[in-house]
Design a protein around this motif. Structure first.
Motif, PDB file in Angstrom:
ATOM      1  N   LEU A 177       0.633  -1.311  -0.182  1.00  0.00           N
ATOM      2  CA  LEU A 177       0.092   0.105   0.033  1.00  0.00           C
ATOM      3  C   LEU A 177       0.816   1.360  -0.072  1.00  0.00           C
ATOM      4  N   VAL A 178       1.885   1.189   0.535  1.00  0.00           N
ATOM      5  CA  VAL A 178       2.816   2.584   0.399  1.00  0.00           C
ATOM      6  C   VAL A 178       4.151   2.321  -0.495  1.00  0.00           C
ATOM      7  N   ARG A 179       3.943   1.385  -1.361  1.00  0.00           N
ATOM      8  CA  ARG A 179       5.257   1.309  -2.423  1.00  0.00           C
ATOM      9  C   ARG A 179       5.421   2.409  -3.093  1.00  0.00           C
ATOM     10  N   ASP A 180       4.729   3.155  -3.208  1.00  0.00           N
ATOM     11  CA  ASP A 180       4.967   4.551  -4.029  1.00  0.00           C
ATOM     12  C   ASP A 180       5.933   5.623  -3.326  1.00  0.00           C
ATOM     13  N   LEU A 181       6.102   5.193  -1.820  1.00  0.00           N
ATOM     14  CA  LEU A 181       6.969   5.920  -1.310  1.00  0.00           C
ATOM     15  C   LEU A 181       8.480   5.407  -1.377  1.00  0.00           C
ATOM     16  N   GLY A 182       8.483   4.209  -1.845  1.00  0.00           N
ATOM     17  CA  GLY A 182       9.712   3.698  -1.996  1.00  0.00           C
ATOM     18  C   GLY A 182      10.357   2.941  -1.140  1.00  0.00           C
ATOM     19  N   VAL A 183      10.177   1.785  -0.573  1.00  0.00           N
ATOM     20  CA  VAL A 183      10.423   1.276   0.497  1.00  0.00           C
ATOM     21  C   VAL A 183      11.857   0.447   0.589  1.00  0.00           C
ATOM     22  N   PRO A 184      13.119   1.007   0.852  1.00  0.00           N
ATOM     23  CA  PRO A 184      14.406   0.519   0.879  1.00  0.00           C
ATOM     24  C   PRO A 184      14.455  -0.814   1.741  1.00  0.00           C
TER      25      PRO A 184
END
Length: 331
Positions: free
Chosen positions: A187-194
């Motif tokens: 759901l928060v993949r657009d934030l770029g999850v390192p």
């Protein structure tokens, strides 16, 4: 056939309640009366089963009533600040969805955890279905919601110790928590999850499970859920925010009903002397059920703290009575 019979009291309640809110009490009574007739006259349950069912249901209803009342008189307030750094946004969303939201869900239940998380989600510029899905992640500890109403009631019905039911529920989290975390990352993949951030998320979620497992071995589920969430959420906020002592005191004053509820439940479950004192007076119940200790039951502490929280926040009696009626209708 049994499913159809179970729907009859619900249909009667819905029909009676359709006349309006003022008739909810009579609708509930009508539904209960029909349920008793169906159970004994049609389904073949012995009449002696009705008092037993009432003794199981009444403590649950007491928790629901007191929890809704606490939510009405002391709703959690939050004013999150908008963040621009994607990693900071990610961290705040994680804390809201997996730590603070579940804490309020454990304390009160009824979706209050999702309601608490929504301001953080909106501040992160999430909207629509994405925001709703993130808010639903606060239900990851739903068995402990409303002071573990499900496990505690299940223990009474099955006639097994509440500690055993709580332990089995904690073990099940090994299979249920990872999908919640995967859903969060998606759901928060657009934030770029390192990957470093994902490892941090996993570590904190494992820490929550470990604390819940540790506390659950020593306290019944009604105290274990809220205490574990409070401990891990406090550690995470101290780790992330590094707040000044004055800020900590300010938060404690704002949320004192929930702090007091956590401390009261933990003390009455983990301190033998306090537990023995609160269990000193017991009321005999139906055959096969343990005696009811009203001053040890979670609903007593909820109701006591809700009344204390109402003092000074509402007009003396009229305000408390109005909120009590709303809580009763919700129950």
């Amino acid at each position: 056939m049994s499913t159809a019979l179970a729907l009859v009291p619900l249909a009667v309640f819905a029909l009676a309640a359709s006349r309006g809110l003022a008739h909810l009490a009579s609708a509930a009574l009508a539904g209960a009366a029909v349920a008793a007739v169906v159970a004994t006259g049609v389904a073949g349950f012995p009449p002696a089963a009705i008092p037993r069912a009432l003794w199981i249901a009444l403590p649950m209803c007491a928790v629901i009533f007191a929890g809704v009342l606490l939510r009405e008189v002391a709703p959690p307030k939050v004013e999150p600040h908008a963040e621009t750094d994607p990693r900071a946004v990610h961290r705040r969303l994680f804390v809201a969805c997996f730590l603070l939201g579940p804490f309020f869900e454990c304390a009160v239940g009824f979706g209050i955890g999702a309601m608490f998380a929504l301001p953080f989600i909106f501040a992160a510029r999430r909207a629509g279905a994405n925001a709703a899905a993130l808010a639903m992640l606060t239900q990851c500890l739903v068995p402990w919601g409303a002071l573990a109403l499900g496990p505690m009631g299940s223990a009474d019905i099955a006639g097994v110790p509440a500690l055993a039911v709580g332990k089995a529920t904690v073990d099940a989290l090994i299979f249920t928590l990872p999908p919640f975390l995967l859903a969060f990352w998606w759901l928060v993949r657009d934030l770029g999850v390192p990957w470093a951030q994902r490892v941090e998320d996993a570590v904190w979620l494992v820490a929550l499970w470990a604390v819940l497992d540790f506390v659950g071995d020593r306290a019944t589920p009604d105290a274990a859920g809220i205490a574990s969430c409070a401990a891990v959420a406090s550690l995470r906020l101290l780790w992330d925010e590094r707040p000044a002592p004055k800020a900590i005191l300010s938060v404690a004053r704002e949320y004192w009903p929930y702090v007091a509820l956590t401390l009261a439940l933990v003390a009455s479950r983990l301190v033998p002397e306090i537990g023995a004192f609160t269990k000193a007076w017991k009321v005999p119940t139906a055959p096969g059920l343990p005696d009811f200790a009203p001053f040890h039951h979670a609903s007593f502490w909820l109701l006591l703290i809700a009344c204390a929280a109402a003092r000074g926040r509402l007009p003396p009696m009229a305000g408390l009575w109005a909120q009590s009626k709303r809580a009763l209708f919700a129950t």
